[in-house]
Design an enzyme around this catalytic site. Sequence first.
Site, short mmCIF file in Angstrom:
data_model
loop_
_atom_site.label_atom_id
_atom_site.label_comp_id
_atom_site.label_asym_id
_atom_site.label_seq_id
_atom_site.Cartn_x
_atom_site.Cartn_y
_atom_site.Cartn_z
N ASP A 186 0.84 -1.20 0.00
CA ASP A 186 0.00 0.00 0.00
C ASP A 186 0.87 1.25 0.00
O ASP A 186 1.50 1.57 1.01
CB ASP A 186 -0.90 -0.03 1.25
CG ASP A 186 -1.94 1.07 1.25
OD1 ASP A 186 -1.76 2.09 0.56
OD2 ASP A 186 -2.94 0.91 1.98
N HIS A 192 -8.62 -0.88 -8.41
CA HIS A 192 -8.33 0.30 -7.59
C HIS A 192 -7.28 1.19 -8.24
O HIS A 192 -7.43 2.42 -8.25
CB HIS A 192 -7.87 -0.16 -6.20
CG HIS A 192 -7.63 0.96 -5.24
ND1 HIS A 192 -8.64 1.72 -4.71
CD2 HIS A 192 -6.48 1.47 -4.73
CE1 HIS A 192 -8.14 2.64 -3.89
NE2 HIS A 192 -6.82 2.52 -3.90
#
Lengths: 419, 202
Positions: free
Chosen positions: A242, A333
């Site tokens: 991330d 995403h």
Amino acid sequence: MTADPVQPEQLPADGPGPGRPSRRGFLRGGATFLGGAIGGAAATFGGTAAWGATRPSSSSSEAPDQAGRATVAFRGPRQPGVGTTPQAFATLLALDLVDGSDRESLVRLMRIWTDDAERLMAGRPGLADTEPELAAVPARLTVTVGYGPGVFAAADLPGRAPAWLRPLPSFGVDRLADAWSGGDLLLQVCADDPVTVSHAARVLVKQARTFARPRWLQRGFRNSPGTVAPGTTWRNPMGQVDGTGNIDPAAEPHLIWHPDGSAGWLAGGTSAVVRRIAMDLDRWDEVDRAGRENTIGRRLSDGSPLTGRHEHDTPDLEAKGPNGFGVIDAAAHIRRSRTQDPHERFLRRPYGYDDGPGDTGLVFVSYQADIDRQFLPVQRRLDELDLLNEWTTPIGSAIFAVPPGVGPGEYLGQALLEG
Amino acid sequence: MNRSTISPARTLAATAVLGLTLLPAACTAGSEAAPEDGAAPATDAAALTVEDPWAKAVDDGMTAVFGTLTNTSGHDVRLVSAESAAAGSTELHEFVDEGGSPVMQEAGDGLLVPAETSFTLEPGGPHVMLLGVTDPLEPGEEVTVAVTAEDGSELEITAPVRSFDGANESYGQDGDAQDGSMDSMDHSDQDAGDGSDHGEDM
């Protein structure tokens, strides 16, 4: 006598502030005097050190408590805790000003927080600190202060509030709770040790008690110092790498901080968006690896895009698979969060949270010069379509203006409150 | 906690770290001779420095000023009185053992800061007591006290005001009666009614 002549720690060049050697400083001094290189190995990190590049270099003289002794400079043109490489532990606290707050009381509170933050970040107790020993491990402590809309109202300075300083619009994915939203003041307290964070947060909140009351508190974690190689991109509680595409504060400071000269009191300041994003890990468990990777558009193993080989390869959003569909899903995403506008980017500084089974997620924190221009367009796209929305739910949201850093002799927010 | 911090060893060692010449006490005590690093302080007050002064916030009544005094000179300094515009009267207080129970009282002989020594004014120890405060001392403000040494010189201390739940001293019979006990120093919920607290627990 000059200040702190025996203080062996490499305190920030701006100096440790007024005062004389503390007892602790003296003891450390003695250790250095006798121990030679041990004390000299303590590292100091600048508050604006490049992202991913502030780990102490390994050396034979590295002290075993190196991580605990490292400090970040408090004073400077920008507040610490933004461009600072994320520390392992964070507490974010929102507070609401008590009735009757005004500019004068805000100035007093900012003087207190300035003094406490400077002392604590240097590894010294705050004034009236009832547990001074707990201040002895700075562990790269940073204290970052933000102002919600309520500060500008209380200070009777509504015209000084940036246009973007207002609650984010409602999004379809939102399930916001008041308990995790809003706030007049933000305290972001980060360090590489949770004891340090706890103590600093308590000192700051305790000394603020006649001015403001806590509204919400969110604790978060990342990897501890020394557990992963420097520069390793963090993994969130869903197991995803991330932050691969995060911006580098040193390379693109204009995306984060308002430039000097044109921004008035906000020169050197930024904005913070804090959103609590619940992750439904139990339902995420039902998804196999291919489905998980398709959701993001990156591989779980190393964060590489499905169209590339290495983590930092640029995703090829045009690439087609054997069936003619995009290799990176239309709703993945990383596709949905990317835009062609280079300004629609911001610094993400999130932490994981785990408050028990079924209560896990992300304390999403982003910093950007302009929420409307940089953050909102991306958030709108993700709200419209993002496979990840199936497992993530925003349950809290707050926005703050982050005043510039504190120069010598100044206090936090001085340019706003006195300008 | 229940003691003042007097640590001559610390100061001496710190001086050594500084590379200053240590003068034998016999040469400096009561002597006018200048230390090698400069002239001797002209007055007692000039021999003192103050580190981290602070005062406890209070709406009215009593409060105290704390901090660390360091005597940088080679002779003892005795503080004999104090004054503050913020208080009806200001006293130097010390901490004594009265029949096994510690009590605060005005320091009859003043407060002695020995040569080349740090001396801590702290809750549960010696402090500068402000009595008859009528205007609130609010957190984030500063309060100024002038402490007078034996030679008449004055040391001005500007102390930032902070919220604090301790320093709820118990006094001997000749002191200014106040409830609360040393056992409750860190527990504001036990000292309701003494009027010395500012604010509440959250």
